[in-house]
Design an enzyme around this catalytic site. Structure first.
Site, PDB file in Angstrom:
ATOM      1  N   LYS A 179       0.845  -1.190   0.000  1.00 20.48           N
ATOM      2  CA  LYS A 179       0.000   0.000   0.000  1.00 20.48           C
ATOM      3  C   LYS A 179       0.884   1.245   0.000  1.00 20.48           C
ATOM      4  CE  LYS A 179      -3.758  -2.518   0.571  1.00 20.48           C
ATOM      5  NZ  LYS A 179      -4.793  -2.653  -0.467  1.00 20.48           N
ATOM      6  N   HIS A 297      -6.096 -13.243  -7.863  1.00 19.67           N
ATOM      7  CA  HIS A 297      -6.906 -12.221  -7.200  1.00 19.67           C
ATOM      8  C   HIS A 297      -8.285 -12.240  -7.853  1.00 19.67           C
ATOM      9  CE1 HIS A 297      -8.475  -8.395  -5.856  1.00 19.67           C
ATOM     10  NE2 HIS A 297      -7.428  -8.220  -5.065  1.00 19.67           N
TER      11      HIS A 297
END
Length: 488
Positions: A179, A297
């Site tokens: 992140k 994902h």
């Protein structure tokens, strides 16, 4: 037993008059149908349009997902049409929903190309969801026959071999997503990877939408990321990994990125669900040939899996992805920020991990499934979880799972490495308590506080996030509830 001449004549007279004949009368409904071991079975939740008979609606779904069109066609007589017609064989009302029904449909195995998810899905979900006879339609579950599963590779690596390669046993694996997922330079990205792995995580990962953008091209990310992996592995003595996302606009670009992953020595790479079924299968085959763990994902799945009345249940995606060849798939956390009813998530995990599953209506499993020789697929839990929930995560999800703490690592007040250490210490103290026979679920907060006395990063994490939870009602919940007499 073959049909009599009189029976064949009657069927021909009934079904092959020109014009439009109800699907049920055309042979797409058979309440007496005897299911074969080789049948592909599907169960749909259907909401018929007002005035449409549920049996006719189920027959229409069977017809439009197999051989039918809107009117009689004489070329049916040139085929083994009675064999190839899908058979709706059961319609049940959905508990507590007056206008919804469960429709069970059987498909002859010869309707499907061997080893092709694209062909399977073109039939099962290709056309029927836009059919006017239904107000809403959802594919809830499927049963794949062993003969059909044998034509698929299954997970490229599997849970057992993955643990052997990583030399990590007896606990969940730990990971985190870098992140912010967009905007970092390659050098800063690699630093995040190093800090997280050095602090105690097993994996760092790319997020779904980091590919090769102007602020950081893919090769730059791969090189700096792998430097972080190697330095962390050397410093900790553990095997480490980073999921490099090889998703791209063409298969040629994806293969190039995958080959570069192999060249630089990563143990794992990553793709997104949005690349499509054929591309996923292709990468699964490549990963098996090249001894690469393949992470998937589930980007985009909630566009069709979250709503209860229309689309497709995520358990079906779990089945298809296990067939397609992925080793990891995000499958819910129960306690995190993303959709995930506990019973539904348990059904997803069982679908990915069990050799055989039985009918379990409470978990949303409508069919028994024998997975033949296909390897197990590792579920991944990510999205809004932190170390203060460790006892709940282990209780709900077990050992065969990757627990990914993105914000719960990189948002730590003392930095990324401290966030990783907090998660690793929380995990290990909880596993030890469980292995000692303690009631770790109820004692979990006390176990964490005790461990935090000798681990500053864990104490800081517990002080920051405390008992933060995302207590929103799930939109996809069980239709059946467990009772005192259930399953007897």
């Amino acid at each position: 037993m073959s049909q009599s001449v009189e029976s064949r004549t009657r069927i021909k007279n009934e079904r092959y008059e020109s014009g439009v004949i109800p699907y049920a009368k055309m042979g797409y409904w058979d309440a007496d149908y005897q299911i074969k071991d080789t049948d592909v079975l599907a169960m749909f939740r259907m909401t018929p349009q007002k005035g449409v008979d549920p049996v006719e609606c189920a027959a229409a779904i069977a017809g439009e997902s197999s051989t039918a069109t809107w009117t009689v066609v004489w070329t049916d007589l040139l085929t083994a049409c009675d064999l190839y017609r899908a058979k709706a064989y059961r319609v049940d009302p959905v508990p507590g929903a007056a206008d919804q029904y469960f429709a069970y449909i059987a498909y002859e195995l010869d309707l499907f190309e061997e080893g092709s998810l694209a062909n399977l899905t073109a039939s099962i979900i290709g056309n029927v969801f836009g059919f006017k006879a239904v107000n809403a339609l959802r594919l809830e579950d499927m049963r794949m026959p062993v003969a059909y599963l044998k034509t698929f590779q299954g997970p490229a690596t599997g849970v057992i071999v993955e643990r052997e390669r990583l030399d990590k046993y007896g606990r969940p694996l730990l990971g985190a997503t870098v992140k912010p997922k967009l905007g970092l330079s390659g050098k800063n990205y690699g630093r995040v990877v190093y800090e997280g792995l050095k602090g105690g995580l097993d994996f760092l990962k790319d997020d779904e939408n980091i590919n090769s953008q102007p602020f950081m091209r893919w090769k730059e990310r791969f090189l700096f990321g792998m430097e972080g992996v190697n330095r962390a592995a050397a410093g900790t003595g553990e095997i480490k990994g980073h999921y490099f996302n090889i998703t791209a606009g063409t298969m040629e670009d994806m293969y190039e990125r995958a080959e570069f992953c192999k060249e630089i020595g990563t143990v794992i790479c990553m793709i997104d669900l949005v690349i499509g079924y054929t591309a996923i299968q292709s990468m699964g085959i490549w990963a098996r040939k090249n001894s690469m763990i393949l992470h998937l994902h589930r980007a985009g799945n909630s566009t069709y899996s979250r709503q209860k009345t229309h689309g497709m249940n995520f358990r079906v995606i779990c089945k298809w992805m296990r067939m397609a060849g992925v080793d990891h798939i995000h499958a819910g956390t129960v306690v995190g920020k993303l959709e995930g009813d506990p019973l539904m998530v348990k059904g997803f995990y069982d679908t990915l991990l069990e050799v055989k599953t039985e009918v379990n209506l409470v978990e949303g499993l409508f069919f028994a499934q024998d997975w033949a020789s296909l390897a197990k697929c590792m579920p991944v839990a990510s999205g809004g979880i932190h170390c203060g929930q460790m006892h709940q995560l282990i209780n709900y999800l077990g050992d065969d799972v990757v627990l990914q703490f993105g914000g719960g690592t990189i948002g730590h007040p003392d930095g990324i490495q401290s966030g990783a250490t907090a998660n690793r210490v929380a995990l290990e103290c909880m596993v030890i308590a469980r292995n000692e026979g303690r009631d770790y679920v109820n004692e979990g907060p006390d176990i964490l506080r005790t461990a935090a006395k000798s681990c500053g990063p864990l104490q800081s994490a517990l002080d920051l996030w405390k008992d933060i939870t995302f207590n929103y009602a799930s939109t996809d919940t069980a239709d059946f509830v467990e009772t005192a007499t259930a399953n007897r």
